[in-house]
Design a protein around this motif. Structure first.
Motif, PDB file in Angstrom:
ATOM      1  N   ALA A  11      12.029  65.113 -74.978  1.00 34.64           N
ATOM      2  CA  ALA A  11      12.913  65.547 -73.722  1.00 34.64           C
ATOM      3  C   ALA A  11      11.571  64.710 -72.791  1.00 34.64           C
ATOM      4  O   ALA A  11      12.159  63.963 -71.390  1.00 34.64           O
ATOM      5  N   THR A  48      13.446  55.878 -73.878  1.00 34.30           N
ATOM      6  CA  THR A  48      14.260  57.440 -75.404  1.00 34.30           C
ATOM      7  C   THR A  48      13.470  56.888 -77.041  1.00 34.30           C
ATOM      8  O   THR A  48      13.324  58.029 -77.445  1.00 34.30           O
ATOM      9  N   GLY A 150      24.926  58.444 -76.644  1.00 36.37           N
ATOM     10  CA  GLY A 150      24.321  59.838 -76.417  1.00 36.37           C
ATOM     11  C   GLY A 150      24.828  60.922 -77.361  1.00 36.37           C
ATOM     12  O   GLY A 150      24.313  61.761 -77.544  1.00 36.37           O
ATOM     13  N   LEU A 151      26.166  60.914 -77.317  1.00 37.08           N
ATOM     14  CA  LEU A 151      26.743  62.349 -77.749  1.00 37.08           C
ATOM     15  C   LEU A 151      27.554  62.269 -78.827  1.00 37.08           C
ATOM     16  O   LEU A 151      26.938  63.008 -79.590  1.00 37.08           O
ATOM     17  N   LEU A 154      23.876  63.424 -80.190  1.00 38.62           N
ATOM     18  CA  LEU A 154      23.348  64.964 -79.685  1.00 38.62           C
ATOM     19  C   LEU A 154      24.555  65.009 -81.332  1.00 38.62           C
ATOM     20  O   LEU A 154      24.350  66.504 -82.032  1.00 38.62           O
ATOM     21  N   LEU A 158      22.373  67.512 -83.441  1.00 41.08           N
ATOM     22  CA  LEU A 158      22.632  69.285 -83.631  1.00 41.08           C
ATOM     23  C   LEU A 158      22.063  69.523 -84.825  1.00 41.08           C
ATOM     24  O   LEU A 158      21.515  71.192 -84.955  1.00 41.08           O
ATOM     25  N   VAL A 175      17.672  63.896 -80.309  1.00 38.91           N
ATOM     26  CA  VAL A 175      18.588  64.707 -79.346  1.00 38.91           C
ATOM     27  C   VAL A 175      17.761  65.401 -78.036  1.00 38.91           C
ATOM     28  O   VAL A 175      18.683  65.217 -77.281  1.00 38.91           O
ATOM     29  N   GLY A 176      16.862  65.410 -78.145  1.00 36.85           N
ATOM     30  CA  GLY A 176      16.024  65.841 -77.110  1.00 36.85           C
ATOM     31  C   GLY A 176      15.931  64.716 -75.713  1.00 36.85           C
ATOM     32  O   GLY A 176      16.054  64.879 -75.044  1.00 36.85           O
ATOM     33  N   LEU A 179      19.508  63.367 -75.058  1.00 36.03           N
ATOM     34  CA  LEU A 179      20.141  64.581 -73.830  1.00 36.03           C
ATOM     35  C   LEU A 179      18.678  64.366 -72.318  1.00 36.03           C
ATOM     36  O   LEU A 179      19.310  64.271 -71.367  1.00 36.03           O
ATOM     37  N   LEU A 182      21.526  61.399 -70.415  1.00 37.47           N
ATOM     38  CA  LEU A 182      22.520  61.582 -70.549  1.00 37.47           C
ATOM     39  C   LEU A 182      23.688  61.595 -69.705  1.00 37.47           C
ATOM     40  O   LEU A 182      24.450  60.497 -69.746  1.00 37.47           O
TER      41      LEU A 182
END
Length: 238
Positions: A11, A48, A150-151, A154, A158, A175-176, A179, A182
């Motif tokens: 992230a 990303t 992106g969703l 996730l 997750l 995921v990081g 997010l 996002l």
């Protein structure tokens, strides 16, 4: 590296790269008009890709992520209107190397190398490569509206955080990274493009491959092949 560290590193790198590129503003081929007619940038893509690679903590996975991102970037910059594997393979038969062919063979080769390094048995190596490449393609298929890719990352990533120590850090990295941008993606300021979608998908696929044995790999590979076939049929139909 544990899952929390992988998440934070991915992230942090993603956000730092995104903000840096946005301030520099290369523009040109890195700008797009989205479905609503708004001008957005593609800066979330390279951000990303670098973030997910940094957070992976694995050489083979970083290779697959960066290769997928590089092939996606080539398509973002040099891509044409043709869609689907058949169109790109038909062009290749006539001596034309399209951006789609670069993605198909480049991401496929890098995924097979990563799969071979992640698994021990020959069949598992092959299946892992298929899962990595197939997940990269799946995430890219969904990148048609703000935030969808992106969703998806996730949603699929997750649960991987709850798996064993081999898979959790690998799942935490995409995921990081996803997010971190996002809100900007949903706000129609930026988009992942092929660069980010393929890179995040490859990272997610590597986590799936690392966290599953033979049966899980077969199930995931079959589902991803079916999704690719559906995408090919739907693209040809429209």
């Amino acid at each position: 590296m544990n899952g929390l560290a992988a998440f934070g590193l991915a992230a942090g790198v993603t956000r730092a790269v995104y903000e840096g590129v946005r301030r520099r503003g290369p523009g040109g081929r890195w700008l797009r008009t989205n479905h609503a007619g708004r001008s957005v940038d593609l800066y979330a893509g390279p951000a990303t890709a670098l973030g997910a690679a940094a957070g992976a903590g694995s050489g083979p996975v970083a290779l697959a992520v960066l290769a997928a991102g590089a092939c996606g970037a080539y398509d973002d910059v040099r891509g044409d209107h043709r869609r689907g594997f058949r169109a790109h393979l038909a062009a290749l038969r006539h001596g034309e190397v399209t951006s789609g062919a670069v993605k198909l063979f480049g991401i496929g080769a890098a995924s097979l190398v990563a799969g071979a390094l992640l698994k021990e048995r020959p069949a598992d190596k092959l299946l892992a490569g298929v899962v990595i490449a197939g997940t990269a393609h799946l995430v890219n298929l969904t990148d048609v509206r703000p935030g969808r890719a992106g969703l998806l990352v996730l949603g699929l990533g997750l649960p991987g955080l709850l798996r064993g120590p081999a898979a959790a850090p690998l799942a935490a990295a995409p995921v990081g990274a996803a997010l971190a941008v996002l809100a900007d993606d949903l706000g129609e300021k930026t988009m992942l493009g092929d660069t980010g979608a393929h890179a995040l998908g490859a990272a997610l696929g590597a986590a799936v491959a690392a966290g599953n044995g033979r049966t899980g790999l077969v199930v995931h590979a079959a589902g991803l092949i079916a999704a690719a076939a559906w995408g090919e049929w739907d693209g040809a139909r429209t």
